[in-house]
Design a protein around this motif. Structure first.
Motif, PDB file in Angstrom:
ATOM      1  N   GLY A  64     119.836   4.407 -33.284  1.00  0.00           N
ATOM      2  CA  GLY A  64     120.720   5.313 -32.486  1.00  0.00           C
ATOM      3  C   GLY A  64     122.026   5.614 -33.341  1.00  0.00           C
ATOM      4  O   GLY A  64     122.623   4.576 -33.954  1.00  0.00           O
ATOM      5  N   SER A  81     120.882  12.232 -26.092  1.00  0.00           N
ATOM      6  CA  SER A  81     121.238  11.715 -24.746  1.00  0.00           C
ATOM      7  C   SER A  81     122.714  11.397 -24.448  1.00  0.00           C
ATOM      8  O   SER A  81     123.192  10.933 -25.544  1.00  0.00           O
ATOM      9  N   ASP A  82     123.046  11.391 -23.309  1.00  0.00           N
ATOM     10  CA  ASP A  82     124.346  10.785 -22.742  1.00  0.00           C
ATOM     11  C   ASP A  82     124.410   9.203 -23.088  1.00  0.00           C
ATOM     12  O   ASP A  82     123.370   8.653 -22.821  1.00  0.00           O
ATOM     13  N   PRO A  83     125.532   8.579 -23.407  1.00  0.00           N
ATOM     14  CA  PRO A  83     125.556   7.245 -23.484  1.00  0.00           C
ATOM     15  C   PRO A  83     125.246   6.557 -22.034  1.00  0.00           C
ATOM     16  O   PRO A  83     125.783   7.201 -21.268  1.00  0.00           O
ATOM     17  N   VAL A  84     124.424   5.517 -22.080  1.00  0.00           N
ATOM     18  CA  VAL A  84     124.159   4.701 -20.743  1.00  0.00           C
ATOM     19  C   VAL A  84     124.882   3.395 -21.175  1.00  0.00           C
ATOM     20  O   VAL A  84     125.079   2.989 -22.063  1.00  0.00           O
ATOM     21  N   PHE A 132     127.758   2.682 -20.928  1.00  0.00           N
ATOM     22  CA  PHE A 132     128.948   2.726 -21.213  1.00  0.00           C
ATOM     23  C   PHE A 132     129.628   4.182 -21.185  1.00  0.00           C
ATOM     24  O   PHE A 132     128.777   5.154 -21.087  1.00  0.00           O
ATOM     25  N   PHE A 162     124.585  10.581 -27.887  1.00  0.00           N
ATOM     26  CA  PHE A 162     123.671   9.725 -28.852  1.00  0.00           C
ATOM     27  C   PHE A 162     122.677  10.730 -29.236  1.00  0.00           C
ATOM     28  O   PHE A 162     122.044  11.430 -28.621  1.00  0.00           O
ATOM     29  N   ASN A 193     118.883   9.275 -30.702  1.00  0.00           N
ATOM     30  CA  ASN A 193     117.971   8.189 -30.792  1.00  0.00           C
ATOM     31  C   ASN A 193     116.436   8.537 -31.488  1.00  0.00           C
ATOM     32  O   ASN A 193     116.206   9.762 -31.185  1.00  0.00           O
ATOM     33  N   TYR A 248     129.673  -2.404 -25.166  1.00  0.00           N
ATOM     34  CA  TYR A 248     129.134  -1.282 -26.156  1.00  0.00           C
ATOM     35  C   TYR A 248     130.470  -0.506 -26.535  1.00  0.00           C
ATOM     36  O   TYR A 248     131.179   0.165 -25.680  1.00  0.00           O
ATOM     37  N   ARG A 306     129.052   4.020 -31.964  1.00  0.00           N
ATOM     38  CA  ARG A 306     128.726   3.513 -33.467  1.00  0.00           C
ATOM     39  C   ARG A 306     128.049   4.709 -34.486  1.00  0.00           C
ATOM     40  O   ARG A 306     127.249   5.314 -33.777  1.00  0.00           O
ATOM     41  N   ASP A 357     123.109   2.256 -35.199  1.00  0.00           N
ATOM     42  CA  ASP A 357     122.658   0.984 -34.652  1.00  0.00           C
ATOM     43  C   ASP A 357     121.155   0.950 -34.596  1.00  0.00           C
ATOM     44  O   ASP A 357     120.330   1.841 -34.539  1.00  0.00           O
ATOM     45  N   ASP A 407     117.848  -1.566 -33.674  1.00  0.00           N
ATOM     46  CA  ASP A 407     117.415  -2.710 -33.063  1.00  0.00           C
ATOM     47  C   ASP A 407     115.805  -2.874 -33.369  1.00  0.00           C
ATOM     48  O   ASP A 407     115.183  -2.077 -33.514  1.00  0.00           O
ATOM     49  N   ARG A 441     116.105   1.452 -20.107  1.00  0.00           N
ATOM     50  CA  ARG A 441     116.805   2.605 -20.500  1.00  0.00           C
ATOM     51  C   ARG A 441     115.703   3.782 -20.499  1.00  0.00           C
ATOM     52  O   ARG A 441     114.524   3.766 -21.406  1.00  0.00           O
ATOM     53  N   PHE A 500     116.092   6.842 -22.091  1.00  0.00           N
ATOM     54  CA  PHE A 500     115.891   7.497 -23.469  1.00  0.00           C
ATOM     55  C   PHE A 500     114.849   6.731 -24.202  1.00  0.00           C
ATOM     56  O   PHE A 500     113.973   7.126 -25.002  1.00  0.00           O
TER      57      PHE A 500
HETATM   58  N1  LIG Z   1     122.142   7.115 -25.116  1.00  0.00           N
HETATM   59  C1  LIG Z   1     122.171   5.969 -25.507  1.00  0.00           C
HETATM   60  N2  LIG Z   1     122.847   4.991 -24.711  1.00  0.00           N
HETATM   61  C2  LIG Z   1     123.153   3.487 -25.375  1.00  0.00           C
HETATM   62  C3  LIG Z   1     122.574   3.522 -26.594  1.00  0.00           C
HETATM   63  C4  LIG Z   1     121.895   4.294 -27.272  1.00  0.00           C
HETATM   64  O1  LIG Z   1     120.969   3.949 -28.142  1.00  0.00           O
HETATM   65  N3  LIG Z   1     121.726   5.647 -26.622  1.00  0.00           N
HETATM   66  N4  LIG Z   1     122.726   2.061 -26.954  1.00  0.00           N
HETATM   67  C5  LIG Z   1     123.314   1.275 -26.230  1.00  0.00           C
HETATM   68  C6  LIG Z   1     123.617  -0.282 -26.707  1.00  0.00           C
HETATM   69  O2  LIG Z   1     122.618  -0.279 -27.861  1.00  0.00           O
HETATM   70  C7  LIG Z   1     124.006   1.730 -25.069  1.00  0.00           C
HETATM   71  N5  LIG Z   1     123.900   2.908 -24.705  1.00  0.00           N
END
Ligand SMILES: Nc1nc2c(c(=O)[nH]1)N=C(CO)CN2
Ligand SMILES: Nc1ncnc2c1ncn2[C@@H]1O[C@H](COP(=O)(O)OP(=O)(O)OP(=O)(O)O)[C@@H](O)[C@H]1O
Length: 138
Positions: free
Chosen positions: A11, A44-47, A49, A55, A57, A94, A97, A100, A102, A127, A129
């Motif tokens: 992401g 997508s919008d941040p989830v 935070f 974002f 991804n 969060y 960034r 990221d 993972d 999540r 997304f």
């Molecule tokens: N849309 C989106 N939101 C997030 C993401 C992310 O990769 N995409 N990663 C997070 C913490 O890793 C927290 N929120």
């Protein structure tokens, strides 16, 4: 070590997000891992935070000779090389960034230590997304 099948989720929500993801994929390849499949890019919008930075991804399946901890070191090095400053655990939450990466799954391994937990339960189960991106990969 024989090759292990791993699912990663990448992401970015700073700069040119798609380019950041493509560069990270190239660096994963340059580190000796084989990229086998990649998902669509999903915006997508941040989830979990608040930020106005959207974002991008993707999910990818790779084959690797690295052990789980070696792979964690590899992806953390790539994040730092690309300019990632904040580790979420260290900064206590969060933040935006540049990249990221993972580890979602490592074969059928279940592993938990201070530094690494596999499978990655938040991405797998919490999540939307991630669920969309991972649906054909798990
Ligand atoms: N849309 C989106 N939101 C997030 C993401 C992310 O990769 N995409 N990663 C997070 C913490 O890793 C927290 N929120
Ligand atoms: N499966 C995993 N993949 C990547 N990092 C992990 C994993 N399990 C534990 N970690 C640890 O999480 C720490 C914080 O990583 P990072 O800052 O990338 O979190 P994040 O991706 O923002 O948050 P989250 O993991 O909740 O999505 C890393 O330094 C690493 O030691």
């Amino acid at each position: 070590m024989s090759q292990q099948k791993v699912v990663l989720l990448l992401g970015s929500n700073l700069g040119e997000q798609k380019k950041n993801i493509d560069l990270a994929l190239q660096k994963i390849r340059d580190a000796g891992n084989k990229i086998s499949q990649t998902s669509e890019y999903l915006m997508s919008d941040p989830v979990e935070f608040a930020s106005s930075n959207i974002f991008c991804n993707i999910a990818t399946i790779i084959f690797t000779h690295l052990s789980p901890i070696q792979l964690l070191d590899c992806i953390k090095n790539i994040e730092v090389e690309m300019g990632r400053i904040n580790d979420s655990k260290v900064s206590g939450g969060y933040t935006d960034r540049i990249i990221d990466i993972d580890i979602i799954k490592y074969n059928e391994l279940n592993f938990k230590s201070e530094r690494l937990e596999i499978p990655h339960k938040k991405h797998l189960f919490e999540r939307d997304f991630s669920r969309v991106l991972l649906k054909d990969f798990i």
